[in-house]
Motif scaffolding. Sequence first.
Motif, PDB file in Angstrom:
ATOM      1  N   GLU A  67       9.927  60.987  37.027  1.00 49.32           N
ATOM      2  CA  GLU A  67      11.003  60.614  36.099  1.00 49.32           C
ATOM      3  C   GLU A  67      11.750  61.858  35.615  1.00 49.32           C
ATOM      4  O   GLU A  67      12.990  61.875  35.562  1.00 49.32           O
ATOM      5  N   ARG A  68      11.020  62.913  35.269  1.00 50.68           N
ATOM      6  CA  ARG A  68      11.665  64.144  34.804  1.00 50.68           C
ATOM      7  C   ARG A  68      12.509  64.765  35.920  1.00 50.68           C
ATOM      8  O   ARG A  68      13.637  65.228  35.677  1.00 50.68           O
ATOM      9  N   ALA A  69      11.961  64.782  37.145  1.00 51.90           N
ATOM     10  CA  ALA A  69      12.699  65.354  38.269  1.00 51.90           C
ATOM     11  C   ALA A  69      13.955  64.549  38.575  1.00 51.90           C
ATOM     12  O   ALA A  69      15.014  65.115  38.887  1.00 51.90           O
ATOM     13  N   THR A  70      13.847  63.213  38.485  1.00 53.03           N
ATOM     14  CA  THR A  70      15.008  62.356  38.755  1.00 53.03           C
ATOM     15  C   THR A  70      16.118  62.620  37.748  1.00 53.03           C
ATOM     16  O   THR A  70      17.302  62.725  38.112  1.00 53.03           O
ATOM     17  N   LYS A  71      15.757  62.739  36.488  1.00 53.88           N
ATOM     18  CA  LYS A  71      16.760  63.013  35.455  1.00 53.88           C
ATOM     19  C   LYS A  71      17.428  64.372  35.686  1.00 53.88           C
ATOM     20  O   LYS A  71      18.630  64.536  35.434  1.00 53.88           O
ATOM     21  N   ILE A 112      13.675  59.112  45.075  1.00 52.78           N
ATOM     22  CA  ILE A 112      12.396  59.255  44.375  1.00 52.78           C
ATOM     23  C   ILE A 112      12.332  58.466  43.070  1.00 52.78           C
ATOM     24  O   ILE A 112      11.235  58.171  42.582  1.00 52.78           O
ATOM     25  N   GLY A 113      13.508  58.111  42.474  1.00 51.80           N
ATOM     26  CA  GLY A 113      13.482  57.536  41.134  1.00 51.80           C
ATOM     27  C   GLY A 113      13.824  56.071  41.015  1.00 51.80           C
ATOM     28  O   GLY A 113      13.832  55.529  39.901  1.00 51.80           O
ATOM     29  N   SER A 114      14.091  55.395  42.138  1.00 49.91           N
ATOM     30  CA  SER A 114      14.529  53.997  42.074  1.00 49.91           C
ATOM     31  C   SER A 114      13.511  53.077  41.422  1.00 49.91           C
ATOM     32  O   SER A 114      13.866  52.077  40.792  1.00 49.91           O
ATOM     33  N   GLY A 115      12.241  53.370  41.552  1.00 50.26           N
ATOM     34  CA  GLY A 115      11.212  52.522  40.962  1.00 50.26           C
ATOM     35  C   GLY A 115      11.029  52.730  39.479  1.00 50.26           C
ATOM     36  O   GLY A 115      10.341  51.937  38.826  1.00 50.26           O
ATOM     37  N   LEU A 116      11.645  53.774  38.921  1.00 48.05           N
ATOM     38  CA  LEU A 116      11.447  54.098  37.512  1.00 48.05           C
ATOM     39  C   LEU A 116      12.720  53.967  36.676  1.00 48.05           C
ATOM     40  O   LEU A 116      12.650  53.661  35.492  1.00 48.05           O
ATOM     41  N   LEU A 117      13.885  54.211  37.291  1.00 46.13           N
ATOM     42  CA  LEU A 117      15.148  54.206  36.556  1.00 46.13           C
ATOM     43  C   LEU A 117      16.163  53.317  37.260  1.00 46.13           C
ATOM     44  O   LEU A 117      16.078  53.082  38.464  1.00 46.13           O
ATOM     45  N   ASP A 118      17.132  52.824  36.487  1.00 49.12           N
ATOM     46  CA  ASP A 118      18.213  51.997  37.047  1.00 49.12           C
ATOM     47  C   ASP A 118      19.211  52.919  37.753  1.00 49.12           C
ATOM     48  O   ASP A 118      19.845  53.768  37.132  1.00 49.12           O
ATOM     49  N   MET A 119      19.357  52.726  39.072  1.00 51.84           N
ATOM     50  CA  MET A 119      20.189  53.614  39.877  1.00 51.84           C
ATOM     51  C   MET A 119      21.500  52.962  40.337  1.00 51.84           C
ATOM     52  O   MET A 119      22.178  53.516  41.194  1.00 51.84           O
ATOM     53  N   LYS A 120      21.868  51.835  39.767  1.00 50.22           N
ATOM     54  CA  LYS A 120      23.064  51.135  40.235  1.00 50.22           C
ATOM     55  C   LYS A 120      24.317  51.985  40.076  1.00 50.22           C
ATOM     56  O   LYS A 120      25.156  52.067  40.986  1.00 50.22           O
ATOM     57  N   SER A 121      24.472  52.623  38.917  1.00 54.54           N
ATOM     58  CA  SER A 121      25.688  53.406  38.684  1.00 54.54           C
ATOM     59  C   SER A 121      25.734  54.625  39.610  1.00 54.54           C
ATOM     60  O   SER A 121      26.802  55.006  40.096  1.00 54.54           O
ATOM     61  N   ILE A 122      24.571  55.226  39.869  1.00 59.08           N
ATOM     62  CA  ILE A 122      24.526  56.385  40.757  1.00 59.08           C
ATOM     63  C   ILE A 122      24.803  55.964  42.195  1.00 59.08           C
ATOM     64  O   ILE A 122      25.515  56.661  42.925  1.00 59.08           O
ATOM     65  N   GLN A 123      24.274  54.815  42.592  1.00 64.99           N
ATOM     66  CA  GLN A 123      24.566  54.309  43.925  1.00 64.99           C
ATOM     67  C   GLN A 123      26.051  54.040  44.085  1.00 64.99           C
ATOM     68  O   GLN A 123      26.636  54.292  45.150  1.00 64.99           O
ATOM     69  N   GLY A 124      26.683  53.563  42.992  1.00 58.08           N
ATOM     70  CA  GLY A 124      28.122  53.346  43.033  1.00 58.08           C
ATOM     71  C   GLY A 124      28.888  54.632  43.241  1.00 58.08           C
ATOM     72  O   GLY A 124      29.841  54.683  44.033  1.00 58.08           O
ATOM     73  N   LYS A 125      28.477  55.708  42.555  1.00 53.05           N
ATOM     74  CA  LYS A 125      29.114  57.010  42.753  1.00 53.05           C
ATOM     75  C   LYS A 125      28.925  57.502  44.174  1.00 53.05           C
ATOM     76  O   LYS A 125      29.857  58.018  44.814  1.00 53.05           O
TER      77      LYS A 125
END
Length: 380
Positions: free
Chosen positions: A318-322, A361-374
Amino acid sequence: MEEVINDLEILFQEAKDINEFDFVLTLLNYRGMGTHKLMTNLYEWFDAIEFYKSLYLELTGKEKTRIGALIYSTFFENSDFYNIIGSLCNVKLGFKPSSYLYWKTKKYERLLGIGEKQEALLELLHDADKKNIINFFNENHYKEIRNTFFHSAYALSDTDYILHDSEPIIIENLGISSFNVEEFFYPRIEKILVFFTTFKKLYIDSFSSYKEDKEVIGCFPMPTRITIMGGVDGLQGFRIKNSVQIYGEWHDSGIWYNELYDMYEGHNIRFNIPNIETVEVGEQLTRYENKDDIHQSDVEFHNLVEKISDRKRPVEIERATKLLLKFGDLRHQKMEKETNAFKKRSYPKYIIPFYKKAIQIGSGLLDMKSIQGKLDKFTE
């Protein structure tokens, strides 16, 4: 070179002033019991370059160039050299030193290459505010010279070094496949010898300065009183009194020198490698969380992320993803502000790897929809 040497001297002093016990750990560079000067390559590196230097100063022509190339290549190869400078930076920044700072990469499947070790060190030097040492590496290290010499892919004329089977080296924004040894190569070798001589003197003088015992407070792993052991020949190790209880009796622990066998021995201590790695990973994450950006090279950071991905620990992931999102967003913001169309088009290649890895690495812990959109916008 005066500014470079000044940076190096200050770095040694800063590390000692900030945490003398960790400074001593850096000097010991302990990796396990064994003959003192054979458990590390550092002393052979010292002796070898001194020997090559003596030849270099006596020779002329092609023979001088060959020995100069050997000095040049050998200097930039040594892992202990990078570990010690990197560890001194860590100590200055309030983190722990390591004997394996720049050793293996990612999932430990291979040794780090010279360029990877150096690029990882540059970011740490930036954080430690040692810009002159950064300039030294950037201005004097050309991997193409090292590669062609060690791979015997070069030729020599009376005046020039010619690269074969190699990418050209960039000098004053021009790619060239040969250079004049008197004008280009020898001055760099001279600077390398100055840096080497200063580093060796600082290390040996620091080691030799401990002529008597000295008590300090250090963490091993918790804060405690530690005796740095000194003697006629300098640093003898460290001892923590009555720190371990065995069968109801208290014993000292630490690392100290056995003169009979010429080795530093660990006494009543256990090196738990997974826990050591956890501490190092945690400290690296903290350092990047406190940084405004990555300024010199992202090699160290991406190596850290790969290691975290392999460890599969949710808190670290989670820290690395952020952090991946933080540094990706910073580059995205710079792209949005860029007015030069050519520069603007170059930004996605720097942004996409951060976003892709964050999603991976972070899809299972954080919502990545906005990042996927970018990300989708970059790949449309």
